[in-house]
Enzyme design. Sequence first.
Site, PDB file in Angstrom:
ATOM      1  N   HIS A   1       0.878  -1.175   0.000  1.00  0.00           N
ATOM      2  CA  HIS A   1       0.000   0.000   0.000  1.00  0.00           C
ATOM      3  C   HIS A   1       0.912   1.221   0.000  1.00  0.00           C
ATOM      4  O   HIS A   1       1.550   1.529   1.014  1.00  0.00           O
ATOM      5  CB  HIS A   1      -0.892  -0.015   1.237  1.00  0.00           C
ATOM      6  CG  HIS A   1      -1.797   1.168   1.348  1.00  0.00           C
ATOM      7  ND1 HIS A   1      -2.776   1.452   0.418  1.00  0.00           N
ATOM      8  CD2 HIS A   1      -1.871   2.162   2.277  1.00  0.00           C
ATOM      9  CE1 HIS A   1      -3.416   2.549   0.769  1.00  0.00           C
ATOM     10  NE2 HIS A   1      -2.886   2.996   1.894  1.00  0.00           N
TER      11      HIS A   1
ATOM     12  N   ASP B   1     -11.215  -2.701  -3.663  1.00  0.00           N
ATOM     13  CA  ASP B   1     -10.802  -2.164  -2.361  1.00  0.00           C
ATOM     14  C   ASP B   1     -11.968  -2.238  -1.373  1.00  0.00           C
ATOM     15  O   ASP B   1     -12.216  -1.317  -0.610  1.00  0.00           O
ATOM     16  CB  ASP B   1     -10.294  -0.726  -2.494  1.00  0.00           C
ATOM     17  CG  ASP B   1      -9.552  -0.257  -1.245  1.00  0.00           C
ATOM     18  OD1 ASP B   1      -8.954  -1.111  -0.555  1.00  0.00           O
ATOM     19  OD2 ASP B   1      -9.572   0.958  -0.947  1.00  0.00           O
TER      20      ASP B   1
END
Length: 446
Positions: free
Chosen positions: A187, A313
């Site tokens: 990330h 997501d």
Amino acid sequence: MKANERPLLLVNAQILDPVNEKPVPGSLTIRDGLIKGISESPRPKASADYEVIDCGGRIVAPGLIDMRAFIGEPGAASRETLLTASKAAAAGGITTVISMPETNPVVDTPATVDYILRRAHDTAIVNIRPMAALTKGTLGQEMTEFGLLREAGAVAFTDGSRSVTNAQVMRRALTYAADLGALVCQHVEDPHLVANGVMNEGLLASRLGLVGIPREAETIMLERDIRLVRLTRGRYHAAMISCTDSIDIARKAKENGLPFTCGVSINNLTFNENDIGDYRTFFKLTPPLRDEDDRQAVIAALSEGLIDVIVSDHNPQNVETKRLPFADAANGAIGLQTLLSASLRLVHSGHISLAKLMRALSTRPAEILGLPGGRLRPGAPADIIVFDPDEPYVVDKDKLFSRSKNTPFEDARLQGRVVLTMVAGKIVFDTLHPEQNYVPDEEVEG
């Protein structure tokens, strides 16, 4: 999940294998959980052994593979369970969900990987494949046992929504990944630059009185990691990029032949910072929604093939964590059930072809993770969807299967619906024949 004892014949279909440029008329046969054959004849003769499904001219394509979904189980079943997530996925045409390791306990041991796989086998109606934690406890300090976790069934390694900020730890992880042929997913967001930021840094943040997050929080982390990839040659995937500068970095990495891939969230493809409007917390996300120039840049990079995959997501949040002042609300939105429909906006607007879109949603994730699927070819798993790309509908949060309802698409007008989903040749979602819908009721708790 009810098994189909008879072989299946899908007729009157538009067959879309994402390696081709467009759908072609044809039919498809399925036996023993595998694609047996594909015919150019839309209505071939079939023996009495086959159960025939008329697709009504709709598109038949490989099921979607979502590389980034947060599922509460174990530890936060009130937000989402493997069953509810899989029901939402099946309704959205996703046949494989890659789950993140931020559960309780964290997925950082072989036993936890095994638990998720066994639990998913017993309760989920689509494939659930876990990513294991990159570092113990996702704390960014000590690497997990990559080899043992891979043997247990982990498909890749990530700390989920946390970034590994220690460059030495990331270097070691990439070195081990190179030796094992494993994939490291990051990330790309420096938490120190994010600090108290809650939305994209710029004029709009100033007008709303909210602390902004600079694009450099993403680009500095991405640039550092690319240099470590060059040093170690470990396989690296940037989970989500969201701005023009990150695209430039990704382009250079690919031009230099580095083992680098990247993804983008459906949210950053379809929304921009203006959608936050009157402090709408369902649009508080990470990475934050950027301005329209950045949104158009990531769309162009996706169409070019520079961005490899689109992810939902999916991040379910309770009412208690979202109905708060914008700065205090949790990040995240659900997205499994709306992923395909929302992505089809890019096709209808002319930004990307349907084949390219399906590559980003199915073929490329399968290639990156080394999973079967993502193609329509004899011998491949019959993880298949049938969908109408033009059917319009309005998103009703009460009709979403996810246990949490924090969708940014509430009341949105979308175009394109899945009518049939199969996993290993088993029908798990069916609106063509509602009386044969094999999605089980949610299990009784306790």
